[in-house]
Each structure stands twice: as C-alpha cells, then as structure tokens.
Design a protein around this motif. Structure first.
Motif, mmCIF file in Angstrom:
data_model
loop_
_atom_site.group_PDB
_atom_site.id
_atom_site.type_symbol
_atom_site.label_atom_id
_atom_site.label_comp_id
_atom_site.label_asym_id
_atom_site.label_seq_id
_atom_site.Cartn_x
_atom_site.Cartn_y
_atom_site.Cartn_z
ATOM 1 N N SER A 100 0.847 -1.189 0.000
ATOM 2 C CA SER A 100 0.000 0.000 0.000
ATOM 3 C C SER A 100 0.878 1.233 0.000
ATOM 4 O O SER A 100 1.663 1.447 0.910
ATOM 5 C CB SER A 100 -0.901 0.002 1.229
ATOM 6 O OG SER A 100 -0.134 0.107 2.397
ATOM 7 N N GLY A 101 0.770 2.008 -1.023
ATOM 8 C CA GLY A 101 1.546 3.228 -1.083
ATOM 9 C C GLY A 101 2.987 2.967 -1.499
ATOM 10 O O GLY A 101 3.556 1.943 -1.183
ATOM 11 N N ASN A 102 3.557 3.898 -2.181
ATOM 12 C CA ASN A 102 4.891 3.705 -2.733
ATOM 13 C C ASN A 102 5.577 5.041 -2.846
ATOM 14 O O ASN A 102 5.192 5.863 -3.665
ATOM 15 C CB ASN A 102 4.765 3.035 -4.099
ATOM 16 C CG ASN A 102 5.973 2.221 -4.432
ATOM 17 O OD1 ASN A 102 6.904 2.115 -3.653
ATOM 18 N ND2 ASN A 102 5.982 1.640 -5.616
ATOM 19 N N THR A 103 6.595 5.279 -2.034
ATOM 20 C CA THR A 103 7.308 6.550 -2.093
ATOM 21 C C THR A 103 8.154 6.604 -3.347
ATOM 22 O O THR A 103 8.762 5.614 -3.758
ATOM 23 C CB THR A 103 8.202 6.700 -0.853
ATOM 24 O OG1 THR A 103 7.392 6.553 0.309
ATOM 25 C CG2 THR A 103 8.865 8.062 -0.829
ATOM 26 N N ILE A 104 8.210 7.752 -3.960
ATOM 27 C CA ILE A 104 9.017 7.962 -5.159
ATOM 28 C C ILE A 104 10.176 8.873 -4.780
ATOM 29 O O ILE A 104 10.002 9.833 -4.034
ATOM 30 C CB ILE A 104 8.160 8.546 -6.292
ATOM 31 C CG1 ILE A 104 8.950 8.605 -7.599
ATOM 32 C CG2 ILE A 104 7.617 9.904 -5.968
ATOM 33 C CD1 ILE A 104 8.077 8.968 -8.791
ATOM 34 N N TYR A 105 11.367 8.540 -5.282
ATOM 35 C CA TYR A 105 12.573 9.286 -4.946
ATOM 36 C C TYR A 105 13.151 9.898 -6.212
ATOM 37 O O TYR A 105 13.204 9.256 -7.255
ATOM 38 C CB TYR A 105 13.609 8.364 -4.289
ATOM 39 C CG TYR A 105 13.100 7.741 -3.012
ATOM 40 C CD1 TYR A 105 12.520 6.472 -3.034
ATOM 41 C CD2 TYR A 105 13.186 8.413 -1.806
ATOM 42 C CE1 TYR A 105 12.038 5.896 -1.869
ATOM 43 C CE2 TYR A 105 12.701 7.844 -0.637
ATOM 44 C CZ TYR A 105 12.133 6.591 -0.673
ATOM 45 O OH TYR A 105 11.646 6.024 0.468
ATOM 46 N N SER B 32 -2.163 6.181 -2.463
ATOM 47 C CA SER B 32 -1.558 6.972 -1.390
ATOM 48 C C SER B 32 -1.457 8.423 -1.834
ATOM 49 O O SER B 32 -1.569 8.737 -3.018
ATOM 50 C CB SER B 32 -0.172 6.436 -1.025
ATOM 51 O OG SER B 32 0.733 6.615 -2.100
ATOM 52 N N LEU B 34 1.155 11.778 -1.239
ATOM 53 C CA LEU B 34 2.497 12.109 -0.769
ATOM 54 C C LEU B 34 2.714 13.614 -0.784
ATOM 55 O O LEU B 34 2.191 14.313 -1.647
ATOM 56 C CB LEU B 34 3.557 11.443 -1.658
ATOM 57 C CG LEU B 34 3.528 9.915 -1.713
ATOM 58 C CD1 LEU B 34 2.749 9.433 -2.921
ATOM 59 C CD2 LEU B 34 4.927 9.354 -1.755
ATOM 60 N N PHE B 45 11.174 13.951 0.041
ATOM 61 C CA PHE B 45 9.983 13.330 0.582
ATOM 62 C C PHE B 45 9.684 13.815 1.996
ATOM 63 O O PHE B 45 10.589 13.921 2.833
ATOM 64 C CB PHE B 45 10.191 11.812 0.575
ATOM 65 C CG PHE B 45 9.128 11.027 1.277
ATOM 66 C CD1 PHE B 45 9.370 10.464 2.510
ATOM 67 C CD2 PHE B 45 7.894 10.853 0.687
ATOM 68 C CE1 PHE B 45 8.405 9.731 3.162
ATOM 69 C CE2 PHE B 45 6.915 10.122 1.330
ATOM 70 C CZ PHE B 45 7.160 9.558 2.567
ATOM 71 N N MET B 48 3.957 10.204 3.493
ATOM 72 C CA MET B 48 3.055 9.394 2.682
ATOM 73 C C MET B 48 1.849 9.052 3.535
ATOM 74 O O MET B 48 1.996 8.570 4.665
ATOM 75 C CB MET B 48 3.712 8.113 2.196
ATOM 76 C CG MET B 48 2.803 7.280 1.325
ATOM 77 S SD MET B 48 3.623 5.877 0.575
ATOM 78 C CE MET B 48 3.853 4.809 1.981
ATOM 79 N N THR B 50 -1.898 7.053 3.651
ATOM 80 C CA THR B 50 -2.736 6.061 2.999
ATOM 81 C C THR B 50 -4.084 5.893 3.694
ATOM 82 O O THR B 50 -5.042 5.447 3.071
ATOM 83 C CB THR B 50 -2.040 4.692 2.965
ATOM 84 O OG1 THR B 50 -1.685 4.321 4.304
ATOM 85 C CG2 THR B 50 -0.785 4.750 2.108
#
Lengths: 115, 110
Positions: A100-105, B32, B34, B45, B48, B50
C-alpha cells in the motif's frame, strides 16, 4: 542504500539539436522509473514511466522519447529539440511492488535550456 | 483523467506563523498521497498518507488525509525562513503512477 544519479545537471542546446538525459539507480532491482518535467518551478508533469526493461508508458504526446536498455537505466531523448522543451527534468524511481503506497525518490534534476 | 489541485498557489508569511497547505484530488484507484518539499533542485519526501484521519508528524510539520472528502492538509507551525520552498502534493494510483499538483510556493520572511 539506494541512490539515483542523473546527468547532465545543466544543458544548453540549440533548437533542432538532439537530446539525451541519462539516469541510473543503484542499490535496488527492477525499480519503477519515471521522467518528469517541471516548468517555471511549478508542478511536475509525468512524461514517461517504466515498470521493466523495454516497457515504457508515455503520458503526453511530444517529441521526446524514453528508453530503458538496462534494468536500472532510464534515458530521455529527443531527435530535434523545440524551444518549448526547455525546463527542469527529473528522473525518479520507486519500488516495483508495495502492499500500500509507494514513495518515489528523485534525482538531482537536469536544467535544459533550448536556445 | 486524474487531477490534483493545491491551494494556495503562493503564500507569504512571517517567521513564527502557522500555515496550512491544501491538496484536493480526483483520481481513479487511489493508493496513497504524498507530500514533498522542493527547494533548489530535487523534491525531498515529507510524508506518505494512505489512511484517513491518521496524522503524520515530523517536527513542526504534520499532515492528515481525508479519503471521504478527497483532500489532505499539510501544517507547518512556528515557521522558519528555512521552510521557504515549493510544497508539492502527489497522489499515487494503481501501477505506481504519481500525479502531482501545481505546488504551493511558501515564502517565510524574517
């Protein structure tokens, strides 16, 4: 740990010339890869994303193209640049699978000025 | 078409003020939301989100998501000049696709 490298950092190119921006990711396998463009310091526009070697999804029609010749390499190209291609280009990566959810860098970005 | 809208587009405050940045969205297959901070170059970042109603907090920054009303807020308390930046909101949908808003340009004056 994972790192992302993007180059060149700045580029001034004449109209009609070709373009090649390169991005590599280290420390992970089979990442999702992205190219974004940011104009005038505002929001990011997704140009291309890739979920695997040779798999490229294009988000907007344009004179740019992308290729993924290796698992952790993503290249943004153009055969003939237009003035409107000027902007800040960002390469990014994320993990291939997430529950669930995916951080992007993001990479450091490349400033392109077409003159 | 997925859409992410941020407001205000720009904001000028004095050090010590508290600010609230807004992000609303209309997307298919939400995964999600962000938040990113962008100063000179690459966005970094922040959070995040959800799940609805669960506040994420990091120092003076906090954020919360409302999945029923389809929005999120980012709060910054006791602002400092170093908080000056563009704050970007993005929504991830299925297939790991991220759609960004236009960003809020925050300027904190001493």
């Amino acid at each position: 740990s994972q790192t992302i490298h993007q180059w060149p950092a700045t580029l001034v190119q004449p109209v009609g010339s070709p373009l090649s921006l390169e991005c590599t990711v280290e420390g992970t396998s089979n990442p999702n890869l992205y190219w974004y463009r940011q104009a005038a310091g505002r929001g990011l526009q997704l140009l291309f994303y890739s979920v695997g070697i040779g798999q490229i999804s294009s988000e907007v029609p344009q004179n740019l193209s992308a290729s993924r010749p290796q698992d952790r390499q993503f290249i943004l190209s153009s055969k003939k640049l237009l003035l409107s291609d000027s902007g800040f280009y960002l390469c990014a990566w994320s993990l291939a699978k997430s529950s669930s959810g995916n951080t992007i860098y993001f990479g450091e970005g490349s400033w392109l000025t077409v003159v | 078409e997925d859409k992410v809208v941020q407001s205000p587009l720009s904001l000028v405050v004095h050090e010590g003020d508290t600010v609230t940045l807004n992000c609303s969205y209309e997307v298919t297959n939400f995964r999600s939301l962000l938040w990113y901070k962008q100063e000179k170059k690459a966005p970094t970042f922040l959070f995040m989100l959800t799940s609805s109603g669960i506040e994420k907090k990091s120092g003076r920054l906090s954020s919360i998501l409302d999945k029923k009303e389809l929005f999120s807020i980012l709060n910054i308390t006791a602002t400092q000049t170093g908080d000056s930046a563009i704050y970007l909101c993005a929504v991830e949908t299925s297939g790991s696709r991220l759609t960004f808003g236009e960003g809020t340009q925050l300027t904190v004056n001493p």
